[in-house]
Structure formats: C-alpha cells, structure tokens
Design an enzyme around this catalytic site. Structure first.
Site, PDB file in Angstrom:
ATOM      1  N   LYS A   1     -11.395   1.273 -63.933  1.00  0.00           N
ATOM      2  CA  LYS A   1     -11.812   1.252 -62.530  1.00  0.00           C
ATOM      3  C   LYS A   1     -13.255   1.725 -62.432  1.00  0.00           C
ATOM      4  CE  LYS A   1     -11.810   4.832 -59.964  1.00  0.00           C
ATOM      5  NZ  LYS A   1     -11.817   6.204 -59.423  1.00  0.00           N
TER       6      LYS A   1
ATOM      7  N   ASP B   1      -5.308   1.564 -63.275  1.00  0.00           N
ATOM      8  CA  ASP B   1      -5.375   2.633 -62.288  1.00  0.00           C
ATOM      9  C   ASP B   1      -4.608   3.782 -62.937  1.00  0.00           C
ATOM     10  OD1 ASP B   1      -4.567   4.457 -60.191  1.00  0.00           O
ATOM     11  OD2 ASP B   1      -5.460   2.988 -58.847  1.00  0.00           O
ATOM     12  N   HIS B   2      -5.325   4.811 -63.331  1.00  0.00           N
ATOM     13  CA  HIS B   2      -4.661   5.789 -64.205  1.00  0.00           C
ATOM     14  C   HIS B   2      -3.536   6.556 -63.503  1.00  0.00           C
ATOM     15  CE1 HIS B   2      -7.391   8.892 -62.510  1.00  0.00           C
ATOM     16  NE2 HIS B   2      -6.521   9.764 -62.948  1.00  0.00           N
TER      17      HIS B   2
ATOM     18  N   LYS C   1       0.819   8.042 -64.667  1.00  0.00           N
ATOM     19  CA  LYS C   1       1.416   9.368 -64.506  1.00  0.00           C
ATOM     20  C   LYS C   1       2.932   9.229 -64.406  1.00  0.00           C
ATOM     21  CE  LYS C   1      -2.566  11.263 -61.984  1.00  0.00           C
ATOM     22  NZ  LYS C   1      -3.175  12.174 -62.933  1.00  0.00           N
TER      23      LYS C   1
ATOM     24  N   GLU D   1      -8.294  18.087 -54.323  1.00  0.00           N
ATOM     25  CA  GLU D   1      -8.960  18.484 -55.563  1.00  0.00           C
ATOM     26  C   GLU D   1      -9.767  19.748 -55.292  1.00  0.00           C
ATOM     27  OE1 GLU D   1      -9.976  15.283 -58.511  1.00  0.00           O
ATOM     28  OE2 GLU D   1     -10.727  14.408 -56.662  1.00  0.00           O
TER      29      GLU D   1
ATOM     30  N   HIS E   1      -6.068   4.848 -56.221  1.00  0.00           N
ATOM     31  CA  HIS E   1      -4.945   5.705 -56.615  1.00  0.00           C
ATOM     32  C   HIS E   1      -3.931   5.911 -55.477  1.00  0.00           C
ATOM     33  CE1 HIS E   1      -7.531   6.285 -59.910  1.00  0.00           C
ATOM     34  NE2 HIS E   1      -8.222   7.302 -59.466  1.00  0.00           N
TER      35      HIS E   1
ATOM     36  N   LYS F   1     -12.592  16.550 -52.131  1.00  0.00           N
ATOM     37  CA  LYS F   1     -13.083  17.401 -53.223  1.00  0.00           C
ATOM     38  C   LYS F   1     -13.440  18.767 -52.646  1.00  0.00           C
ATOM     39  CE  LYS F   1     -14.368  14.142 -56.625  1.00  0.00           C
ATOM     40  NZ  LYS F   1     -13.344  14.235 -57.677  1.00  0.00           N
TER      41      LYS F   1
END
Ligand code: BG6
Length: 648
Positions: free
Chosen positions: A170, A199-200, A204, A238, A262, A358
């Site tokens: 991505k 898409d990591h 998961k 985050e 995500h 963030k």
C-alpha cells in the site's frame, strides 16, 4: 501459464498439519528498505521456524544499494536479531534460510539490471527446483508500481512454466483518480488474479477472526442487523506521532493512511453479507458490495458527519506542524472521526462510527458493537432505573480478545443489576507465537489464495467513499492544531457523536485506572467493574466542571489535561493533572460542592456516578473501607458505610 484456480483456501484448512507454502523464487524489489528488514524477512523466518516454508524456496533481493549477496546476507542477519518476533532466536533455522538469500544491485528502470535479474531468477529456479514459480514483491514507492509491472512484462518475466504473482504494497493510489489509473497500468499486462494488493490489517489474526467469529458461530449472525444493533464503532488509536515519516504523511493524512484502507477492510469484514463459501472471490465479492453500499457524502454531509484534527505540541514534544518534513502551515489531518451510513437492507439507519488518529492517549484498536437496549418498563417498581446496552467488543490490538458486556443480577434479595462481562483472550486460549501479519500473506499468495488481498474494485469502492471527504476538506478552511498530543483527540469528535445521543466507547485498561492513587490498590475484579462504569467526557479550556453550591453526584478521573480548583474570589488554589481524581465527595455524600473546578486546557475526563460507585462498593466492602480512609484523610469527613453503598 494460466493461474491456478484455488479450490480450497489453505487459510481455512481446519485441522491437521498445514501444508507448506508452495515452492517459488521470491523477487523483492526494495530489498534494502524498511519493510523488508522489519516485516518481510521476519515473516519468512517465522514461516521457516514453523515448518511452513517450502524447501524449494529462495529470495532474490534487489535495490539501488551497492551490495554483494554476502553483504546482503550479513545485513539481514544483523537486522533479524532486532526484528524477529519469537521468544527465542533459532540460529540453525536462520542459517539455513539466509543461505537461500541472494542480491542484485541496481535500478529496475535499467534494462541491463532487469536482464541480470531475469537470468538470476532462472538460475535460482533451476538450483532450487522452484517449478518456474515467481513471487514478485513490490516493496517500493507506489509511483513505481505501474512502471515495474510494465518492465517485468517487457523483459519477459511472465513467460515460462509456473505461476507468476505480484504482491503490491500500500498505498494503492492517493485518491480515486490515481487508483483508477494505477489499476489500469497494473492490469494492462497482468491479470487481476496475478495481482495481490496488500493491506496488512488483513494479515492480523484478530481481523481474520472476524470472519470466523461471524460465520462459524450460529448465535450471532441472526442478530447482525439493524433490528438488534444500535451502532458500531471502529476505533484505531495510535499513541505514536508521525515518527519521522513527515514527508510521506503530510501528503497523506489519516483518512488515506488508515481509514480508506485498514479501517474500511475491517468495516467490510464486520458488515458484509454472508458469502456462499470461503472461496477468495466469494468473500471479495461481498466485501466490494458492502463498500459500494457505503453512502458517498455530499459536502453538507461531510460537514455534518466528518471531523478532522491535527495534534499540537505538548509541553515537551512538538506539534505536527513542527515535525520534520512537515509544512509549518500544513492542513493535513492526523485525526479523523466520521459517521458512515451503509445504505442496504441489513444496516439501514445504523450509525457506523470510525475514528483514528496519531499522538493519542493510548494505542488500541477495538471494534465495539452496541446492541439495542432491552425494554426498560418491566423493571418499573424495582431498584433498576435504566438498562445498559449489551456490547460486543473485538479487541484487535495490542490486547487481543473478544468481550461481551451484559447485565447480571447482583446477589441479594432485590432486583439490582450490574454490568458484567465475559472475556476471551487469545493469549489464554492459544500458544501460537506472535506473527508479523506478513507470514499469512506470503503463504497465501504462494498458494494463489487471494482472500486476504484487495481486489481492484474493492480499492476503487473504498476511494469512492473517501474522495468526497478529501475534496471537502481540501476546500474548507480549518483551524489547526485542534488537539493536544496524548489526549483523546479534538472535542468536535465527541460532539459529533453526542449529536446522535451517543458517545465513543473508550476502552480503559487497568493500567490507566491505576494511575490514580484511589485505585492503585484495587484488585482486578474491582477495577474491571469501575472501568465498565466510567463514562468519558471532554471539556474545553475554561469550561466549568463543578460549580460551588450544586449537589453533585459524581466524581471525576482526570485522564489528560489540567483543571483548576478555585476559591470564592476565583483564585486558583490547586492545579490538578493527569491521573488526579476530584469531586469524590459527590460520590461519598450528597451535599453541595464546596469549590468551583474549571478546565484550564482541553481536558479528557472519566465520570463515575454515585449510583454506579455505590453499586460497585456494595460488592467490594474492602474497597469501601479504603474509600472511608481517603475521605477522612483528604476531606476530614466520616462517611458511614451505609451512605457509601446507598445510591440515593
Ligand atoms: C500503516 C500506516 O499502514 O499502518 C501507519 O502507514 C500506521 O501510519 C500503521 O502507523 C499502523 O499499523 P499497525 O499494524 O501498527 O496498527
């Protein structure tokens, strides 16, 4: 050769030993970069440790860095010590794996380099008997994806025996137009089933488990609709800031960086219709359909349903605009919260809330499914005045688990209720080693299983939802920064959901609570009850929280911020900050407040009501005693046990 048609997804082989990955040569573009050392190589190592990597396998790395194969191996051997995820490092497995790593330096725009790569792939294929299978991994900047696809085609990498597949990192496009263009470029010479868009989040375990949870358990799916679900909240907080990635981030922002990919993936898994099977396209069809049903907003709707934020400095850390490589007048959002509408039969009218940012107060990804309240009238005439909603919480990370919150009768002669929960923790149920998330993607791609990868239409559908928001935000003026580092984010996000009569469900942990001396010695059972009773509230600078003379029936836990206690003349007599508790008297006795308390800066609070507190103390007599001590020492008041545990 034509792509294999997958008949059974290896990801869903339910029992027995898992087969290994398929034999292949993995050609990594960008092999000297961060992704390779932090994620790809540790993932290959994990697969090797677990006996899941085919023996007939080799890596060919390429990048601009001038290195020999020997130097590449040395560098990877040093890096793996830092980035592997296993409890113990297995040198023997690593030695065997690293012997299969090779390197060719140079630019993939250079015909000579491509020719060298091609002959090297052929040589390794013969040496390792890889059957002509090649997995191309694009760990390079997105602007090169199209060119790379073209060059691989022109230089004949697609020819010959065996499968050829491309994994693309991505982001896939930076807006709708660029995503459409990129899809055209990539698909000009390759077919959709050869392209694996990463898409990591789909790597998961806790995200993959959303499907297992929904479709392997009979009791939830019948409730999974507008008749029973009140709202769904997706939260990706985050604690980290942009971590030196200012250059990239400033042209991205959280909507592009987290939501469009995500979070929309998680949304699709959670809300899609039931697929006919676990075939990759059966699942991807439903995901695409779901995203296509998410309403594309008009500018008015963007203004009503979407909130953005950008962090400002804290005492010791810079704000976003002061970060390296960030425009000092940047309008890029580091926080976003939005309410989405899924315009289909299943979800019509159910608010879907997403928020991410963030530099927030904690790291935590959770999905909270809030069910509709049970009817309250039948509790008339009992001590129960209101019912809490049932919640199903998917704890995605860092804590991994699933929790159900419901009401239970408090043992005793009368009908008193208390919210309780059942919790499943991955760590308690499974012994598996922690994975990076990339293992399953490399593994699945080698098997031709595209379930965990985004299809072109899905990416486009996600951009279609994000684009109107990006457009509106680009054109509208903004007053940034609007939240301080390490807080819950801009107050506007709390106001947006409050307009719907709801609030964000902040997942508090015991650690957070224990910051306060009042709770430091509480045991787990007690703390969990308090956590469930806390209600988050955000106040603006200058806002009065407690007014002298009013009878308050709640106490406050200051999560982040500063509040001032004022005397009659309006002078500050005390400054309270993170972790402090105030207004305890309100939950100890029903008597007028004896001072004003005002927020000095934007502040995040948890509120604990007397009724909830009394209920919890009834169950925890030891803690009632501790509170009596605090009352005596801090306020010189003697509180009787009966008044402590009475909610009236
Ligand atoms: C990446 C984003 O895709 O995901 C980062 O570019 C973000 O900005 C990261 O920090 C979050 O991933 P994870 O797995 O830590 O939740």
């Amino acid at each position: 050769m034509a792509e294999h048609q997958v008949t059974k997804s290896p990801a869903v082989v339910a029992s027995g030993a898992n087969p290994t990955s398929e034999r292949c040569i993995m050609l990594i573009f960008g092999a000297s970069g961060d992704l390779t050392k932090r994620l790809l190589v540790p993932a290959l190592y994990n697969l090797a440790c677990d006996g899941l990597l085919h023996e007939n396998f080799a890596v060919l790395g390429t990048a601009m860095d001038a290195m020999t194969t020997e130097q590449f191996r040395e560098r990877m051997s040093a890096d793996i010590k830092k980035f592997h995820t296993r409890k113990e490092f297995d040198q023997a497995v690593w030695d065997k794996l690293i012997a299969k790593f090779h390197y060719v330096p140079g630019s993939f725009g250079d015909a000579n380099v491509l020719a060298t790569l091609k002959s090297e792939v052929a040589r390794l294929d013969a040496a390792h008997d890889a059957g002509g299978n090649v997995l191309f991994y694009f760990a390079v900047a997105p602007k090169f994806f199209g060119l790379l696809c073209e060059n691989l085609h022109v230089h004949g990498f697609k020819e010959g025996e065996g499968w050829k597949r491309i994994i693309v990192e991505k982001p896939f496009g930076t807006d709708l137009a660029s995503a459409l263009k990129l899809n055209r470029e990539v698909l000009a010479n390759w077919s959709e089933n050869q392209i694996y868009r990463v898409d990591h989040y789909l790597g998961k375990e806790t995200v993959q488990n959303l499907l297992a949870f929904r479709f392997s358990n009979g009791m939830f799916e019948p409730l999974w609709n507008k008749n029973y679900i009140d709202n769904i909240q997706f939260n990706v907080s985050e604690a980290v800031d942009v971590e030196g990635r200012g250059g990239y981030y400033d042209s991205s922002g959280v909507l592009r960086d987290m939501m469009q990919n995500h979070m929309f993936q998680m949304l699709a898994y959670l809300c899609m219709e039931v697929p006919g099977s676990f075939e990759p396209d059966a699942i991807r069809n439903e995901k695409a359909k779901l995203l296509q049903s998410v309403r594309e907003y008009t500018p008015d709707e963007v203004a009503r349903y979407c909130v953005r934020g950008q962090y400002g400095p804290s005492l010791d850390k810079p704000g976003y605009r002061q970060e390296k490589d960030v425009n000092p007048e940047s309008k890029t959002e580091t926080y976003a919260a939005a309410r989405f509408h899924i315009d289909n039969w299943r979800w019509e009218g159910v608010p879907i809330y997403l928020r991410s940012g963030k530099a927030l107060w904690k790291r935590g990804t959770e999905i909270v499914v809030e069910f509709k309240k049970a009817p309250e009238p039948m509790f008339r005439g009992t001590p129960v005045t209101s019912l809490a909603q049932n919640r199903l919480i998917f704890h995605i990370q860092p804590y991994q688990g699933i929790e159900i919150q419901f009401q239970a009768k408090i043992p005793g002669p009368r009908m008193n209720l208390q919210p309780v929960h059942m919790k499943f923790g991955y760590g308690d149920a499974f012994k598996a080693s922690r994975y990076t998330g990339y293992e399953v993607m490399i593994y699945a791609c080698s098997h031709g299983d595209a379930t965990l990868f985004s299809r072109g239409d899905l990416v486009e559908a996600a951009w279609r939802v994000a684009q109107p928001i990006l457009d509106s935000w680009r054109d509208a003026p903004v007053d940034f920064p609007n939240y301080i580092r390490s807080t819950w984010g801009p107050k506007a996000a709390a106001e947006m959901i409050a307009r719907d009569g709801r609030r964000w469900h902040e997942v508090v942990t015991e650690d957070v609570l224990k910051q306060s001396p009042l709770f430091r010695d509480g045991d787990t059972l007690f703390l969990e009850q308090v956590i469930m009773a806390l209600k988050p509230r955000q106040v603006s600078a200058g806002e009065m929280i407690i007014t002298k003379g009013e009878v308050g029936r709640e106490m406050y836990l200051l999560e982040q911020g500063e509040v001032e206690v004022l005397d009659d003349g309006g002078n500050v007599i005390k400054l309270l900050t993170d972790g402090d508790v105030f207004g305890e008297v309100g939950v100890l006795l029903s008597q007028p407040r004896n001072a004003n308390v005002r927020a000095k800066i934007p502040t995040d609070l948890y509120v604990l009501d007397k009724a909830d507190f009394s209920r919890i103390l009834r169950d925890n007599p030891n803690f009632a005693f501790a509170i009596q001590q605090v009352a005596k020492e801090r306020f010189s008041i003697n509180v009787k046990t009966e008044s402590l545990i009475s909610s009236t």
